[in-house]
Scaffold this active site. Structure first.
Site, PDB file in Angstrom:
ATOM      1  N   LYS A 240      14.643 -74.633  99.080  1.00  0.00           N
ATOM      2  CA  LYS A 240      13.447 -75.431  98.817  1.00  0.00           C
ATOM      3  C   LYS A 240      13.767 -76.762  98.159  1.00  0.00           C
ATOM      4  O   LYS A 240      14.858 -76.983  97.624  1.00  0.00           O
ATOM      5  CB  LYS A 240      12.451 -74.624  97.983  1.00  0.00           C
ATOM      6  N   ARG A 274      13.187 -63.500  99.221  1.00  0.00           N
ATOM      7  CA  ARG A 274      12.809 -63.964 100.569  1.00  0.00           C
ATOM      8  C   ARG A 274      13.716 -65.136 100.912  1.00  0.00           C
ATOM      9  O   ARG A 274      13.655 -66.193 100.285  1.00  0.00           O
ATOM     10  CB  ARG A 274      11.342 -64.376 100.594  1.00  0.00           C
TER      11      ARG A 274
END
Length: 297
Positions: A240, A274
């Protein structure tokens, strides 16, 4: 506020009861592998082609993830990156349902999660073979989601977010502080889920969703404060912007940073990672577990 949150807790449970009597055990951390059936997900290498009738790309990647140690495969047909284009319900169904059916046929024992905020898509996906609902909106974008999850009797991943993928980057002001906001949010949402008959819930603090870089890093260091709910936590930190932008990198260069923050998440109580990169996440879990076992009295 903390006592009120405790009063709405589900019973302490680190297992998820899935369709067919199967149980996903999260007493030891597990990995959820990401399979994006979208053309615009922020990490291009995570995009899976679902266009071919035999689903060659999808099934090949799913098999590789399972062989590398993924416990769950998370399939999504609507990109949730900041500023993502809106996708109609029909298009999301067309992307997602054949893929769920194909993965279920090929890997009957796999745990399949569907990344959707629409109750109609969730119901159709469970009918097609999905086990877990992963809702980025916490029921905010579809008022029928909680009732649908309760009716289907499947585990539900409850994420914190404000707004939509199109507006969330403008909604990062938390006058009372980020963690108190999350505690109130989860308290109220869990009460509603319990009223709807949802038995098994995983909390996702929503890294990158209506949170700036500083808030994301604060949250990473304070995850233990969410343990008062007695529920397993999911962390979606993989590649991210909070990892690559401060370093002047791209998502493609963010694997080392992902390993670093996943280690921090595990040390702060996360049960489910995840990720795009399953082998590295599995190794991280094993190394953290080995460190704990070697230092235990």
């Amino acid at each position: 506020m903390l006592q009120a949150a405790k009063d709405t807790c589900f019973s302490l449970r680190q297992t998820l009861r899935c369709p067919g009597g199967r149980v996903l055990d999260l007493r030891r951390p597990q990995v959820m592998g990401i399979l994006n059936l979208t053309p615009d997900s922020f990490f291009a290498a995570s995009r899976v082609s679902a266009a071919t009738p035999d689903h060659t790309d999808l099934l090949g990647r799913a098999e590789a993830m399972l062989q590398a140690g993924a416990a769950v495969l998370d399939l999504g047909g609507y990109s949730s990156r900041p500023g993502a284009e809106h996708v109609t319900e029909e298009e999301e169904m067309q992307r997602l349902l054949p893929a769920v059916e194909a993965v279920r046929r090929a890997f009957p024992e796999a745990f399949i999660s569907v990344d959707t905020f629409r109750s109609s898509v969730a119901a159709a996906a469970v009918a097609a073979g999905a086990d877990i609902l992963n809702d980025i909106s916490g029921g905010e974008l579809d008022a029928d989601m909680f009732a649908t999850a309760g009716r289907l009797q499947v585990p539900y991943v409850l994420m914190h977010m404000r707004g939509t993928p199109q507006t969330m980057t403008t909604l990062t002001d938390y006058p009372d502080g980020l963690v108190p906001e999350l505690v109130r949010y989860f308290r109220d949402k869990l009460a509603a889920l319990r009223a709807a008959g949802v038995a098994d819930v995983v909390l996702d603090p929503g890294f990158g969703f209506a949170k700036n870089a500083e808030q994301n890093h604060e949250l990473l260091g304070r995850l233990r404060e969410l343990e008062l709910f007695g529920l397993p936590m999911l962390a979606g930190l993989s590649r991210k912007a909070m990892l690559y932008r401060p370093l002047g990198l791209t998502p493609e260069a963010a694997l080392p940073g992902t390993v670093a923050v996943n280690t921090m998440a595990l040390l702060n109580g996360v049960s489910l990672l995840r990720v795009h990169d399953v082998p590295e996440a599995v190794q991280t879990i094993r190394l953290v577990a080995n460190t704990y076992s070697s230092t235990s009295p």
